[in-house]
Design an enzyme around this catalytic site. Structure first.
Site, PDB file in Angstrom:
ATOM      1  CB  CYS A  79       5.777  -3.207  16.295  1.00  0.00           C
ATOM      2  SG  CYS A  79       7.500  -2.932  15.821  1.00  0.00           S
ATOM      3  CB  CYS A 111       7.014  -5.681   8.732  1.00  0.00           C
ATOM      4  SG  CYS A 111       8.407  -4.979   9.646  1.00  0.00           S
ATOM      5  CB  CYS A 132       0.812   5.800  11.344  1.00  0.00           C
ATOM      6  SG  CYS A 132       1.570   7.251  10.804  1.00  0.00           S
ATOM      7  CB  CYS A 137       2.622  -2.216  13.769  1.00  0.00           C
ATOM      8  SG  CYS A 137       2.824  -2.002  11.996  1.00  0.00           S
ATOM      9  CD  GLU A 169      -3.013  -1.226   2.141  1.00  0.00           C
ATOM     10  OE1 GLU A 169      -4.198  -1.420   1.814  1.00  0.00           O
ATOM     11  OE2 GLU A 169      -2.654  -1.091   3.318  1.00  0.00           O
ATOM     12  CB  CYS A 196       3.008   7.294   3.533  1.00  0.00           C
ATOM     13  SG  CYS A 196       3.473   6.046   4.733  1.00  0.00           S
TER      14      CYS A 196
HETATM   15  N1  SAH Z   1       9.013   0.012  10.014  1.00  0.00           N
HETATM   16  C1  SAH Z   1       9.261   1.381  10.175  1.00  0.00           C
HETATM   17  C2  SAH Z   1       8.406   2.289   9.309  1.00  0.00           C
HETATM   18  C3  SAH Z   1       6.949   1.974   9.146  1.00  0.00           C
HETATM   19  S1  SAH Z   1       5.841   2.314  10.458  1.00  0.00           S
HETATM   20  C4  SAH Z   1       9.129   1.756  11.614  1.00  0.00           C
HETATM   21  O1  SAH Z   1       8.605   0.993  12.396  1.00  0.00           O
HETATM   22  O2  SAH Z   1       9.582   2.853  11.960  1.00  0.00           O
HETATM   23  C5  SAH Z   1       5.650   4.096  10.549  1.00  0.00           C
HETATM   24  C6  SAH Z   1       5.288   4.575  11.961  1.00  0.00           C
HETATM   25  O3  SAH Z   1       3.939   4.228  12.341  1.00  0.00           O
HETATM   26  C7  SAH Z   1       6.184   3.964  13.018  1.00  0.00           C
HETATM   27  O4  SAH Z   1       6.584   4.907  13.956  1.00  0.00           O
HETATM   28  C8  SAH Z   1       5.259   2.948  13.633  1.00  0.00           C
HETATM   29  O5  SAH Z   1       5.712   2.557  14.893  1.00  0.00           O
HETATM   30  C9  SAH Z   1       3.955   3.683  13.657  1.00  0.00           C
HETATM   31  N2  SAH Z   1       2.789   2.817  13.837  1.00  0.00           N
HETATM   32  C10 SAH Z   1       2.665   1.513  13.548  1.00  0.00           C
HETATM   33  N3  SAH Z   1       1.427   1.066  13.865  1.00  0.00           N
HETATM   34  C11 SAH Z   1       0.744   2.126  14.338  1.00  0.00           C
HETATM   35  C12 SAH Z   1      -0.604   2.313  14.778  1.00  0.00           C
HETATM   36  N4  SAH Z   1      -1.471   1.319  14.751  1.00  0.00           N
HETATM   37  N5  SAH Z   1      -0.970   3.538  15.191  1.00  0.00           N
HETATM   38  C13 SAH Z   1      -0.093   4.573  15.159  1.00  0.00           C
HETATM   39  N6  SAH Z   1       1.177   4.456  14.735  1.00  0.00           N
HETATM   40  C14 SAH Z   1       1.594   3.254  14.329  1.00  0.00           C
HETATM   41 FE1  SF4 Z   2       7.417  -3.399  11.031  1.00  0.00          FE
HETATM   42 FE2  SF4 Z   2       5.203  -2.165  11.866  1.00  0.00          FE
HETATM   43 FE3  SF4 Z   2       7.223  -2.542  13.561  1.00  0.00          FE
HETATM   44 FE4  SF4 Z   2       7.487  -0.756  11.579  1.00  0.00          FE
HETATM   45  S1  SF4 Z   2       6.046  -0.648  13.297  1.00  0.00           S
HETATM   46  S2  SF4 Z   2       8.991  -2.318  12.226  1.00  0.00           S
HETATM   47  S3  SF4 Z   2       6.282  -1.799   9.964  1.00  0.00           S
HETATM   48  S4  SF4 Z   2       5.994  -4.164  12.598  1.00  0.00           S
END
Ligand code: SAH
Ligand code: SF4
Length: 383
Positions: A137, A133, A366, A140, A113, A126
């Site tokens: 996390c 991934c 995000c 996420c 996406e 973005c």
């Molecule tokens: N993998 C990279 C970049 C992609 S995520 C990283 O983790 O930095 C981009 C941002 O969105 C990151 O700061 C991530 O932690 C945040 N993010 C992920 N899931 C989210 C959610 N459900 N609500 C708000 N921010 C989120």
């Molecule tokens: Fe991967 Fe989501 Fe963690 Fe970013 S926030 S490293 S996309 S699992």
């Protein structure tokens, strides 16, 4: 308020050129070598790269026959050896707030996406660096999808090109130069961990920054990492773009839960690396992203601890109200909590903007990105 719009844009047929070398995403050196291998005389190669580059990245042309300053024979040579391919848009959703989310298909039938977020005087694209991934996390949505693969440089640059196609952002010959860009900024904050696909991300960003093409300045690109410590310095030395770090917690105990890569490189290791980050200055501060999760990381004590941890690092803190997704194990902190947290950070001398969630009605915010690739693969296996 009107409803968001979802459009099916495409059904894909295989083309005769599938599998041919794609000039999109190649660095200038790679393109030069490819053109020579296809029969371009070495002496002409540099000039040819310049010409093709300008057609593809300045004018947005992807039909060799339209490259009218090239002799017909040379256009034929290009068409007989190469393709100019970008990922194909499968669906486009447009939020009531103008945010656009594209589901795009890449080789192998995988999907990622891309999100475009228009603002008054700028627009941010973005983009994704991986299908899914490998990291997990816990807050996420992408993290719940199994990694399928790294994107190629062509697929990363291609996301920028297809968004420019859709927004009509390529220049029109003869028309006055447009000063305000629709895509003025790029963030590597879509699906995937960019530092686990470093070379492709680096090469793609060099193509996007090249002055004779899309020409986006290095400070208009932000790479976000969850904290892959050994690769962080290369972001400055080999790409030169801005850095954002998904920090999200102020103790190892909590960060281990939220960002499990913390078990490998903990807060202290990460911060030491960031203190030593090449090119760190007040004008090129590191953005600390901090997702606000109710009852998990959002107390005043957390805010004070965060200020202590940041000491000595030119930083700003981007507070992200948690974006919920189906089955998510967390809730968004209340507005009061978020503001109280932001005030503590701000009063300690750090900018602490609260990110406005965009495109919530189309799950474009995000951390909400997740494609159906995994499901598609499973059902493909059954058939
Ligand atoms: N993998 C990279 C970049 C992609 S995520 C990283 O983790 O930095 C981009 C941002 O969105 C990151 O700061 C991530 O932690 C945040 N993010 C992920 N899931 C989210 C959610 N459900 N609500 C708000 N921010 C989120
Ligand atoms: Fe991967 Fe989501 Fe963690 Fe970013 S926030 S490293 S996309 S699992």
């Amino acid at each position: 308020m009107s409803a968001p719009i979802t459009q099916d844009v495409l059904t894909i047929a295989r083309k005769a050129t599938d599998g041919w070398p794609n000039l999109v995403g190649m660095t200038r050196d790679q393109m030069r070598a490819a053109l020579i291998a296809a029969g371009t005389p070495e002496k002409q190669a540099k000039m040819r790269v310049g010409q093709v580059w300008q057609w593809v990245y300045h004018w947005g042309v992807r039909d060799f026959d339209a490259m009218t300053n090239l002799a017909k024979d040379y256009r034929n040579l290009l068409a007989a050896n190469f393709t100019l391919e970008v990922p194909q848009v499968v669906t486009r959703q447009i939020s009531t707030d103008g945010t656009r989310k594209y589901l795009v298909r890449i080789d192998g039938g995988h999907e990622v996406e891309v999100v475009y977020i228009p603002e008054e005087d700028r627009g941010t694209l973005c983009i994704s660096s991986q299908v899914g991934c490998t990291l997990t996390c816990s807050f996420c949505h992408t993290g719940t999808q199994k990694l399928v693969r790294n994107l190629t440089a062509a697929e990363i640059v291609g996301q920028v090109m297809l968004a420019r196609d859709d927004l009509g952002e390529w220049p029109i010959p003869g028309a006055p130069r447009v000063e305000t860009r629709l895509i003025s900024n790029i963030v590597l904050m879509g699906m995937g961990e960019p530092l686990y696909n470093f070379e492709n991300v680096r090469d793609a960003m060099h193509v996007v920054m090249d002055n004779e093409g899309i020409a986006l300045g290095r400070r208009r690109i932000t790479l976000s990492t969850s904290g892959v410590v050994p690769e962080i310095a290369r972001t400055a030395t080999e790409i030169g773009c801005l850095l954002a770090v998904s920090f999200h917690a102020t103790t190892d105990e909590v960060r281990d839960q939220l960002v499990p890569i913390n078990k490998k490189w903990n807060i202290e290791t990460l911060l030491n690396e960031l203190r030593a980050y090449p090119g760190l200055s007040n004008s090129e501060r590191i953005t600390f992203e901090y997702v606000m999760l109710q009852g998990v990381n959002d107390t005043k004590e957390d805010a004070y601890r965060l200020v202590e941890l940041l000491r000595g690092i030119p930083a700003k803190v981007n507070l992200i109200p948690f974006n919920e997704w189906p089955g998510a194990p967390y809730r968004r902190s209340s507005g009061n909590r978020i503001h109280a947290f932001a005030d503590i950070i701000y009063n300690a001398g750090y900018a602490s903007p609260i990110r406005t969630p965009r495109g919530e009605d189309i799950m474009a915010a995000c951390g909400q990105l997740k494609s159906a690739t995994e499901k598609v693969r499973k059902s493909a296996r059954v058939n």
